[in-house]
Every structure is written in structure tokens, then in C-alpha cells.
Scaffold this active site. Structure first.
Site, PDB file in Angstrom:
ATOM      1  N   ASP A 123       0.838  -1.208   0.000  1.00 53.67           N
ATOM      2  CA  ASP A 123       0.000   0.000   0.000  1.00 53.67           C
ATOM      3  C   ASP A 123       0.872   1.257   0.000  1.00 53.67           C
ATOM      4  OD1 ASP A 123      -2.310   1.458   0.005  1.00 53.67           O
ATOM      5  OD2 ASP A 123      -2.730   1.200   2.129  1.00 53.67           O
ATOM      6  N   GLY A 130       0.015   5.562  -4.368  1.00 53.96           N
ATOM      7  CA  GLY A 130      -0.613   6.849  -4.704  1.00 53.96           C
ATOM      8  C   GLY A 130      -0.009   7.973  -3.883  1.00 53.96           C
ATOM      9  N   HIS A 162       2.472   3.749  -9.123  1.00 50.89           N
ATOM     10  CA  HIS A 162       2.305   2.318  -9.421  1.00 50.89           C
ATOM     11  C   HIS A 162       3.531   1.763 -10.143  1.00 50.89           C
ATOM     12  CE1 HIS A 162      -1.603   2.424  -7.734  1.00 50.89           C
ATOM     13  NE2 HIS A 162      -2.179   3.100  -8.705  1.00 50.89           N
ATOM     14  N   TRP A 180     -11.853  -2.565  -7.944  1.00 50.82           N
ATOM     15  CA  TRP A 180     -12.623  -2.294  -9.168  1.00 50.82           C
ATOM     16  C   TRP A 180     -13.404  -0.992  -9.045  1.00 50.82           C
ATOM     17  CZ3 TRP A 180     -11.177  -4.707 -13.296  1.00 50.82           C
ATOM     18  CH2 TRP A 180     -10.730  -6.028 -13.233  1.00 50.82           C
ATOM     19  N   ARG A 200     -12.197   1.807  -8.171  1.00 55.68           N
ATOM     20  CA  ARG A 200     -11.342   2.968  -8.491  1.00 55.68           C
ATOM     21  C   ARG A 200     -11.743   3.561  -9.847  1.00 55.68           C
ATOM     22  NH1 ARG A 200      -5.302   2.381  -5.976  1.00 55.68           N
ATOM     23  NH2 ARG A 200      -6.035   1.790  -3.922  1.00 55.68           N
ATOM     24  N   LEU A 213      11.234 -20.222  -5.058  1.00 51.70           N
ATOM     25  CA  LEU A 213      10.160 -19.422  -4.453  1.00 51.70           C
ATOM     26  C   LEU A 213       8.835 -19.618  -5.192  1.00 51.70           C
ATOM     27  CD1 LEU A 213       9.311 -16.932  -2.572  1.00 51.70           C
ATOM     28  CD2 LEU A 213       9.800 -15.519  -4.571  1.00 51.70           C
ATOM     29  N   ARG A 253       1.976  -5.180   6.050  1.00 50.63           N
ATOM     30  CA  ARG A 253       1.248  -4.152   5.298  1.00 50.63           C
ATOM     31  C   ARG A 253       2.064  -2.879   5.349  1.00 50.63           C
ATOM     32  NH1 ARG A 253      -4.893  -2.805   4.430  1.00 50.63           N
ATOM     33  NH2 ARG A 253      -4.606  -0.910   3.233  1.00 50.63           N
ATOM     34  N   ARG A 277      -4.924  -2.489   8.734  1.00 54.58           N
ATOM     35  CA  ARG A 277      -6.090  -3.347   8.480  1.00 54.58           C
ATOM     36  C   ARG A 277      -5.752  -4.423   7.473  1.00 54.58           C
ATOM     37  NH1 ARG A 277      -8.174   1.974   6.953  1.00 54.58           N
ATOM     38  NH2 ARG A 277      -7.547   2.322   4.803  1.00 54.58           N
ATOM     39  N   GLU A 301       1.707 -13.660  12.101  1.00 53.41           N
ATOM     40  CA  GLU A 301       2.174 -12.510  12.871  1.00 53.41           C
ATOM     41  C   GLU A 301       2.012 -11.276  11.982  1.00 53.41           C
ATOM     42  OE1 GLU A 301       3.167 -12.394  15.991  1.00 53.41           O
ATOM     43  OE2 GLU A 301       2.924 -14.561  16.259  1.00 53.41           O
TER      44      GLU A 301
HETATM   45  C1  FPP Z   1      -1.428   0.282  -3.505  1.00 54.02           C
HETATM   46  O1  FPP Z   1      -1.221   1.663  -3.509  1.00 54.02           O
HETATM   47  C2  FPP Z   1      -1.211  -0.278  -4.805  1.00 54.02           C
HETATM   48  C3  FPP Z   1      -2.134  -0.861  -5.625  1.00 54.02           C
HETATM   49  C4  FPP Z   1      -3.539  -1.144  -5.254  1.00 54.02           C
HETATM   50  C5  FPP Z   1      -1.743  -1.186  -7.001  1.00 54.02           C
HETATM   51  C6  FPP Z   1      -1.083  -2.492  -7.314  1.00 54.02           C
HETATM   52  C7  FPP Z   1       0.301  -2.723  -6.942  1.00 54.02           C
HETATM   53  C8  FPP Z   1       1.392  -2.444  -7.715  1.00 54.02           C
HETATM   54  C9  FPP Z   1       1.340  -1.695  -9.006  1.00 54.02           C
HETATM   55  C10 FPP Z   1       2.714  -2.976  -7.287  1.00 54.02           C
HETATM   56  C11 FPP Z   1       3.228  -3.994  -8.286  1.00 54.02           C
HETATM   57  C12 FPP Z   1       2.525  -5.300  -8.316  1.00 54.02           C
HETATM   58  C13 FPP Z   1       2.813  -6.313  -9.196  1.00 54.02           C
HETATM   59  C14 FPP Z   1       2.166  -7.657  -9.007  1.00 54.02           C
HETATM   60  C15 FPP Z   1       3.749  -6.185 -10.337  1.00 54.02           C
HETATM   61  P1  FPP Z   1      -2.453   2.670  -3.464  1.00 54.02           P
HETATM   62  O2  FPP Z   1      -2.796   3.065  -4.852  1.00 54.02           O
HETATM   63  O3  FPP Z   1      -3.564   2.064  -2.680  1.00 54.02           O
HETATM   64  O4  FPP Z   1      -1.769   3.860  -2.686  1.00 54.02           O
HETATM   65  P2  FPP Z   1      -2.457   4.980  -1.776  1.00 54.02           P
HETATM   66  O5  FPP Z   1      -3.123   4.266  -0.629  1.00 54.02           O
HETATM   67  O6  FPP Z   1      -1.289   5.806  -1.332  1.00 54.02           O
HETATM   68  O7  FPP Z   1      -3.410   5.745  -2.667  1.00 54.02           O
END
Ligand code: FPP
Length: 247
Positions: free
Chosen positions: A20, A23, A37, A69, A71, A131, A188, A194, A207
Site C-alpha cells: 500500500d 498513490g 504504481h 474495481w 477505483r 520461491l 502491510r 487493516r 504474525e
Molecule cells: C497500492 O497503492 C497499490 C495498488 C492497489 C496497485 C497495485 C500494486 C502495484 C502496481 C505494485 C506492483 C505489483 C505487481 C504484481 C507487479 P495505493 O494506490 O492504494 O496507494 P495509496 O493508498 O497511497 O493511494
């Protein structure tokens, strides 16, 4: 200190991560969310490499949730394209490093070209024994549980399973991570505390570790800090500290 569910080199066998903060990372730099991203993909590459080097057996990443979805459609389209490009670019290198790729989530909602690439990548890497990298895309923990319940109900109505045969092991096998040991360490990033509908069943005894680092800034050193913190904890699985210490 409990070493249960750690591998020989003392790291957790299975790490699950909610990535997370992409953004916010972009906003802090005056950039568009997509730049965050893209930086998130670079961080993902580093963490996968770090897990290979540390001999972690399973890494499960939450890339896109059932709720994502909601977003804006432009961001969803960009993310789907980013996943496709990242997969096309990285799959050969992952294969070379003996990584086994698995995807989990509702593929019926994903673009066809992405699903094709996911299937091809899974097939190419299916014989690898390094892995196991599980990527959750269009995934929700509730979806997973409902899906498992539906498949077990189907087996009961086909007559191949009786209701009495459904126990925790049987149920766990019907989930997306069926056959994979539960995560030992849940991480996280991004400061929120959360679970956000990630592996609701599988995280029962994980954990939890929360990092304020935004995902693009989460590097191998940050991973090591999370692992050190994990190793300092005593995992009791319902038993008393005295029982655990007595072995
Ligand atoms: C979380 O940040 C990120 C996402 C929901 C997007 C997906 C993850 C990536 C692009 C990383 C790469 C993954 C792979 C599998 C190549 P957010 O947009 O929720 O950030 P914010 O909470 O700061 O708005």
C-alpha cells in the site's frame, strides 16, 4: 524465541504482503498516481529478489483487490496494463530464477490479454521448485471463502463428498492457497493497520507487521527489519508460553 514455521536459515516460510502507498508516494513528489504504481512495480521486483536470496518458500502479494474495481476506470485500465507489461517483461527472469508463479482471484473480470499471459506464465513456471510467488489480482478473502464453499457444495451435490467429510483441512484445500502452508508473517506497508479482505482464512495465526514506509520505498532492508521483528515474537498457536518453552 520460536523457530516453528521458519525454514533452516531462520526466515519465515511464507510471507504475505499488502503493498500500500503507491498513490501517496506519487502525490508527495507531485506526480500522477500511475508514476507511483510504476515505482511500486520496481519495489516488487526488489522484494521478490530479496525473498529468493533469503530462501523464503512462499511470497503472496495483494496486487488488486475485489474492491479496487471501484477505483476510477482510467486508473483500473492503467493498472491492468501495468500488470500485463510487468509480467511480459519479468517472466523469463523469474523462470530463470526457478520461481513458480501462481495467480489467485476472479479471472472472469480481468482483460483477456492479461488472463492469457497469466495462464502462460503459470504454465511456463509450473515445474519450478524455488520461491512460489502467489499474486492476488481481483482477489478478496470473502470471494475466496465463498468460492471454496461453492466448490464443496458442488462436490456434495455430485455425490463425491459428504457434508460430514467437510472439515478444516478439506475446506482449506478448496481455497486459492490450497496446499500452501498458511502465511507466517503478514506485512502491510503504507501506515494503515487493516487486513482489507486479504487472506481471511489463511491469516488466522500469522504474525502482523505494519510499516509506515510507502510501498515504493519498501526495500530489502525494510523486509529484513520485518523478519527480525517476526523472529523476536513467540508464536503460541493457542498454547501457553510455558508449553511452548518446554517444546
Ligand atoms: C497500492 O497503492 C497499490 C495498488 C492497489 C496497485 C497495485 C500494486 C502495484 C502496481 C505494485 C506492483 C505489483 C505487481 C504484481 C507487479 P495505493 O494506490 O492504494 O496507494 P495509496 O493508498 O497511497 O493511494
Amino acid at each position: 524465541m520460536s523457530r516453528e514455521n521458519t525454514n533452516e536459515s531462520g526466515v519465515p516460510a511464507h510471507v504475505a504482503i499488502v503493498m500500500d502507498g503507491n498513490g501517496r508516494w506519487a502525490r508527495a513528489r507531485g506526480k500522477a498516481r500511475n508514476a507511483g504504481h510504476r515505482a511500486g512495480v520496481r519495489a516488487t521486483r526488489q522484494i521478490v529478489e530479496a525473498c529468493v536470496e533469503r530462501d523464503i518458500r512462499y511470497l503472496t502479494l495483494f496486487a488488486f483487490s475485489s474492491e479496487n474495481w471501484k477505483r476510477p476506470p482510467t486508473e483500473v485500465r492503467l493498472l491492468m496494463r501495468l500488470f500485463l507489461e510487468a509480467l511480459q517483461r519479468e517472466v523469463a527472469e523469474l523462470h530463470k530464477n526457478d520461481v513458480r508463479l501462481r495467480f489467485m482471484g476472479d479471472r472472469s473480470l480481468l482483460p483477456d490479454d492479461l488472463v492469457r499471459q497469466m495462464n502462460d506464465s503459470e504454465q511456463l513456471t509450473s515445474g519450478n521448485s524455488g520461491l512460489q510467488l502467489n499474486v492476488a489480482v481481483s482477489y478478496g478473502g470473502r470471494w475466496d471463502i465463498v468460492n471454496a464453499a461453492r466448490s464443496l457444495a458442488g462436490a456434495v451435490s455430485d455425490g463425491t463428498l459428504t457434508p460430514a467429510e467437510i472439515d478444516e483441512d478439506q475446506f482449506a484445500r478448496a481455497l486459492s492457497l490450497g496446499g500452501v502452508p498458511d502465511p507466517d508473517l503478514f506485512i502491510r506497508t503504507g501506515g494503515e493497520k487493516r487486513i482489507s479482505n486479504f487472506l481471511l482464512w489463511n491469516l488466522a495465526y500469522a504474525e502482523f507487521y505494519f510499516s509506515n514506509a510507502l510501498w515504493p520505498d519498501f526495500d530489502a532492508q525494510a523486509l529484513d527489519e520485518a523478519i527480525d521483528d517476526y523472529l523476536s515474537r513467540q508464536r503460541r498457536f493457542g498454547r501457553t508460553a510455558e508449553q511452548v518453552n518446554a517444546g
